[in-house]
Design an enzyme around this catalytic site. Structure first.
Site, PDB file in Angstrom:
ATOM      1  CB  THR A  35      -7.713  12.889   2.516  1.00 40.21           C
ATOM      2  OG1 THR A  35      -8.070  13.452   1.249  1.00 40.21           O
ATOM      3  CG2 THR A  35      -7.922  11.385   2.451  1.00 40.21           C
ATOM      4  CG  HIS A  74       0.118  -4.965   7.347  1.00 37.96           C
ATOM      5  ND1 HIS A  74      -0.013  -5.094   8.718  1.00 37.96           N
ATOM      6  CD2 HIS A  74      -0.626  -5.968   6.820  1.00 37.96           C
ATOM      7  CE1 HIS A  74      -0.785  -6.122   8.998  1.00 37.96           C
ATOM      8  NE2 HIS A  74      -1.181  -6.675   7.868  1.00 37.96           N
TER       9      HIS A  74
END
Length: 420
Positions: free
Chosen positions: A329, A381
């Site tokens: 993006t 994560h």
């Protein structure tokens, strides 16, 4: 013969869509393959086209949510449609006059309601009436004056409000005079985007790591060869293409960043399909460029050009937005200096570009002004450790600061030359 025109299906998992806008009105003469309406789902926008020529009868108003394969309109194929519309200043031919008269007879039950409707238009030019409402008024021979009179009564508060509006300015354009609250329906695309964004925050252990990139070498490269590139390919080379190529090379070096979680399993694709966030008139869309690692920079830029054109026209299909393994993006086009982009599920990572600003940096012990860009990598994560996330972003930084390394798959060209 009357033909039922059904709502098309954008995909197997979609049961409902929204009729966003009609490009024609009920009673209009339409031609075969003419675009009648835009059908908007939570993933893509489709066009409703006419299967045959004839007179259209709209059954579903714009802004209505309907089920897939339900009937949106009907087309009466027995009504002749002229091959070419007459010039504005030319009189209607006899044949066209007959067609107009026949179309009018099919819609209007009598000449009296038509006359009343025309008079209402003159008396109330600012009041808009939907085709369905006008058809009901004509059928019941209800004039607009009668309808307005039956809706409500004027009170002293209405008079006071009007007087206040007059004092504030003739058109109510003075500062602070307009305190209206506009309310509009949320599109299916925006609804789905909202759900996905909340899903990311609730279902992932999202973390963002940052770095900065010296854009000097890349900008000098583009400046030096831009004219020659345009002469050969017919379009300019943009910054995003370099970042896409660098990201694809870095994903090969850190395949876990290109992976995703599926229940208790980890899916690691053997290909690199990068989604690119694109702002369109209908909202944010994320079409996919396939096999970015195997494409050259001109091929990537061509894909970007075609994708941008489709986004502006709102014609990106569901297939073109499905199956990405990683996302890029670019908030820099809007002036963003720094951000934490949200992951595009079911993917596990997204890289964010930002604007380029001249900043003082230390180069070989001296302060120099360089064009710098902050880059961000948001990742899940649960799947991606700090070593892979930081290493990935460092490799992207290294390749952008040394564009020649893009030719060697992100590896150091000097080391490859020396066999190291």
């Amino acid at each position: 013969m009357v033909i039922d025109v059904k709502v098309p299906t954008p995909g197997e998992s979609i049961a409902e869509v929204e009729v966003a806008v009609w490009h024609v009105s009920s009673g209009d003469l339409v031609r075969k393959n003419q675009e009648l309406a835009d059908i908007e789902s939570d993933k893509a926008t489709l066009s409703l086209t006419a299967p045959e020529s004839g007179k259209i009868e709209i059954l579903v108003e714009a802004g209505t949510t309907v089920k897939v394969n339900s009937i949106a309109c009907r087309i009466d194929g027995s009504v002749a449609v002229p091959e070419q519309s007459p010039a504005p200043d030319a009189g209607l031919t006899a044949a066209n006059t007959n067609v107009e008269a026949k179309a009018t007879e099919d819609v209007k039950p009598s000449s009296e309601p038509e006359k009343a409707t025309d008079e209402s238009k003159v008396k109330h030019p600012d009041i808009k009436v939907t085709p369905l409402a006008r058809e009901k008024m004509d059928a019941e021979n209800i004039q607009m004056d009668e309808l307005l009179a039956g809706l409500r009564k004027l009170t002293s508060k209405d008079v006071d409000a009007y007087l206040e509006w007059q004092k504030s300015g003739t058109n109510g354009d003075s500062a602070g005079s307009n305190r209206e609250m506009n309310r509009s329906r949320m599109s299916q695309l925006r609804k789905q985007l909202s759900k996905r964004l909340v899903q990311v925050k609730n279902e992932t252990a999202m973390l963002t790591t940052f770095n900065e990139v010296d854009m000097s070498a890349l900008m000098n490269l583009r400046r030096k060869y831009q004219d020659e590139f345009v002469k050969k390919y017919g379009f300019k080379i943009g910054l995003i293409s370099f970042f896409l190529k660098a990201a694809a090379n870095a994903l090969k070096l850190h395949p876990m960043v290109n992976s995703m979680i599926d229940g208790d399993e980890i899916l690691s694709p053997g290909y690199i399909d990068i989604s690119v966030a694109v702002q369109s008139p209908k909202g944010l869309m994320v079409p996919v460029i396939r096999n970015v690692d195997k494409l050259s920079l001109p091929q990537i830029e061509l894909e970007m050009q075609q994708m941008a054109e489709k986004a502006k026209a709102g014609k990106i299909s569901l297939e073109e937005m499905t199956g990405g393994t990683f996302t890029l993006t670019n908030g820099g086009v809007f002036g963003s200096m720094l951000s934490t982009p949200l992951i595009n599920p079911p993917q596990s990572a997204i890289i964010g570009m930002h604007n380029i600003t001249d900043r003082p940096v230390a180069i070989n012990g001296k302060v120099e002004i360089r064009p710098m860009m902050y880059v961000a990598l948001s990742y899940d994560h649960r799947l991606i450790d700090g070593k892979d996330s930081v290493g990935f972003l460092l490799d992207v930084k290294r390749m952008i600061e040394n564009p020649a390394s893009l030719l060697s798959g992100g590896k150091n060209p000097d080391k490859l030359l020396l066999g190291l």
